[in-house]
Design a protein around this motif. Structure first.
Motif, PDB file in Angstrom:
ATOM      1  N   CYS A  16      -8.215   1.547   0.459  1.00 26.52           N
ATOM      2  CA  CYS A  16      -7.483   2.796   0.751  1.00 26.52           C
ATOM      3  C   CYS A  16      -8.469   3.715   1.893  1.00 26.52           C
ATOM      4  O   CYS A  16      -9.411   3.405   2.400  1.00 26.52           O
ATOM      5  N   HIS A  49      -5.413   2.000  -5.247  1.00 26.26           N
ATOM      6  CA  HIS A  49      -4.726   2.066  -6.169  1.00 26.26           C
ATOM      7  C   HIS A  49      -5.817   3.021  -7.133  1.00 26.26           C
ATOM      8  O   HIS A  49      -7.225   3.679  -6.682  1.00 26.26           O
ATOM      9  N   ASP A  74      -0.276   5.242  -5.784  1.00 28.87           N
ATOM     10  CA  ASP A  74      -1.294   4.192  -5.637  1.00 28.87           C
ATOM     11  C   ASP A  74       0.301   3.935  -4.317  1.00 28.87           C
ATOM     12  O   ASP A  74       1.158   4.014  -4.154  1.00 28.87           O
ATOM     13  N   LEU A 100       0.274   1.808 -12.856  1.00 32.30           N
ATOM     14  CA  LEU A 100       0.612   2.234 -11.995  1.00 32.30           C
ATOM     15  C   LEU A 100       0.277   3.711 -12.063  1.00 32.30           C
ATOM     16  O   LEU A 100       1.520   4.491 -12.539  1.00 32.30           O
ATOM     17  N   HIS A 101      -0.616   4.604 -10.470  1.00 26.30           N
ATOM     18  CA  HIS A 101      -0.041   6.128 -10.476  1.00 26.30           C
ATOM     19  C   HIS A 101       0.782   6.354  -9.680  1.00 26.30           C
ATOM     20  O   HIS A 101       0.235   5.040  -8.547  1.00 26.30           O
ATOM     21  N   ASN A 128      -6.935   5.583  -9.874  1.00 22.90           N
ATOM     22  CA  ASN A 128      -6.977   5.947 -11.652  1.00 22.90           C
ATOM     23  C   ASN A 128      -7.048   7.198 -12.126  1.00 22.90           C
ATOM     24  O   ASN A 128      -7.247   7.546 -13.183  1.00 22.90           O
ATOM     25  N   ILE A 164       1.070  -4.918 -11.466  1.00 27.36           N
ATOM     26  CA  ILE A 164       1.269  -3.564 -11.318  1.00 27.36           C
ATOM     27  C   ILE A 164       2.478  -3.023 -11.853  1.00 27.36           C
ATOM     28  O   ILE A 164       2.833  -1.661 -11.425  1.00 27.36           O
TER      29      ILE A 164
END
Length: 410
Positions: free
Chosen positions: A101, A71, A96, A92-93, A73, A88
């Motif tokens: 990550c 995720h 994501d 959520l961006h 931010n 979610i």
């Protein structure tokens, strides 16, 4: 009669109340059923369909069918474990993506771009204006190359020609790009109207050879480029042409290898920096260099070596500071223009004498008017008397040398 109407009304209201209660109960039952389906092992397919992640590949390693998700931010990436849709929802961006990550600071953890074409396609995909395609593109790009764009590994790319040309809304932070292999930045931000250049002053440009029209039309560009290594640059043709907000200190730029400065600051209406230290001995073309750079008023350009420049056409046209006759004379007094150099409309304001005449007067400390009078007198003497051995008087010999300097008679 009235009593019957009231009774009927009360019954209708009670009916509507009971119907609403029944619908609420059915809805709640359906919602709870949906939740049970999402939690049910046999219906894990529903969860995968929503997340678009494969639980076998992106599982958190427990038995609750939790999925790993990276995720973003807006500032940093965080690996999360999510189970249901409610985890979610709308926060959520768009970038994501499934799985842990990718490291933001380790180039080895991200796929390096191998070709200019691959990089160009990624840029075009990244900057797509279609919201749906953008969401999908960002997920895939982040998983492959990292995110945001400023974290991409471009260290193997040499040619960046036109990479962001006409990307009118582009304004990403590219300060972390490894540009040590770059040789061609021509047209890179051509008409990138919104690009301010955040952080690119830190780039390693030691191998860059062409800055042709790099910031042409980049109207918002204001980056500090004072630290750029330009020792390999051969072309500054139109580099800051129409970069109407640019005014960075470029006094320490190494321009030894530059052969063309045509239109370098053309229409750069705010630019006014000291360039007296620039090496110009290899420059051939300075045409339109400061055309319409209305704020430019530097008095020390006379220190330039311009003996190899072939054209100065409109070099200072529409630059108010250089409309002053005294400024023009001082500059020409220091410069040694080639006899064949083009000086058409070099300055906007007309002068009663040609540039060549002004320079000759300055260099030889003799008035052209006096030379012309000497020439006229000599012509008269030639018609009235004969000189032994065709010897000319000293002053006349000097005037002939000046008027026909370099084989070009004025």
């Amino acid at each position: 009669m009235a009593k019957n109407i009231i009774t009927t009304t009360r019954r209708a209201m009670l009916g509507f109340f009971l119907l609403g209660t029944l619908l609420q109960a059915v809805t709640a039952s359906t919602t709870e059923s949906s939740r049970r389906l999402l939690r049910n092992d046999n219906n894990n397919k529903n969860l995968k369909s929503y997340l678009r992640c494969h639980d076998e590949q992106h599982s958190c390693g427990d038995n609750n069918h939790r999925i790993q998700l990276c995720h973003y931010n807006g500032k940093e990436f965080t690996t999360l474990c999510v189970r249901s849709r409610s985890s979610i929802v709308e926060h959520l961006h768009p970038v994501d993506y499934c799985g842990p990550c990718i490291s933001d600071h380790n180039d080895n953890a991200k796929k390096a771009f191998e070709t200019t074409k691959e990089l160009q396609e990624a840029v075009d995909w990244y900057l797509t204006m279609d919201p749906v395609a953008q969401r999908a593109a960002h997920k895939a790009l982040a998983a492959t190359y990292g995110y945001p764009m400023g974290q991409w590994n471009v260290g193997r790319i040499q040619n960046f020609r036109g990479l962001f040309a006409r990307k009118v809304n582009f304004n990403e932070d590219l300060s972390h790009w490894n540009m040590s292999s770059a040789t061609d930045l021509s047209f890179m931000f051509w008409h990138a109207h919104a690009f301010t250049g955040t952080g690119i002053g830190q780039w390693d440009t030691s191998n860059v050879q062409s800055l042709e029209r790099t910031f042409f039309g980049a109207e918002s560009f204001t980056a500090d480029l004072s630290q750029w290594n330009t020792s390999s640059v051969t072309s500054l043709m139109g580099t800051f042409w129409r970069a109407t907000s640019f005014d960075s200190d470029l006094s320490r730029w190494n321009t030894t290898a530059v052969t063309t400065m045509s239109r370098t600051f053309c229409d750069a209406i705010l630019f006014n920096q000291d360039l007296s230290g620039w090496e110009t001995q290899n420059v051939r073309d300075m045409s339109f260099m400061f055309l319409n750079a209305v704020q430019f008023h530097q008095p020390n350009l006379g220190e330039w070596n311009v003996q190899n420049v072939q054209t100065f056409e409109r070099m200072f046209a529409k630059v108010p500071y250089y409309d002053n006759v005294t400024v023009q004379r001082n500059l020409l007094r220091q410069w040694k223009l080639s006899p064949t150099a083009v000086t058409t409309h070099m300055f906007t304001a007309p002068h009663d004498k040609s540039l060549r005449a002004q320079q000759l007067e300055s260099n030889l400390h003799v008035s052209l008017d006096k030379l012309l009078r000497l020439a006229a007198d000599q012509h008269h003497n030639n018609r009235t008397q004969t000189h032994d051995n065709n010897e000319e008087e000293p002053d006349m010999a000097l005037s002939r040398e000046i008027l026909c300097h370099g084989g070009v008679c004025m």
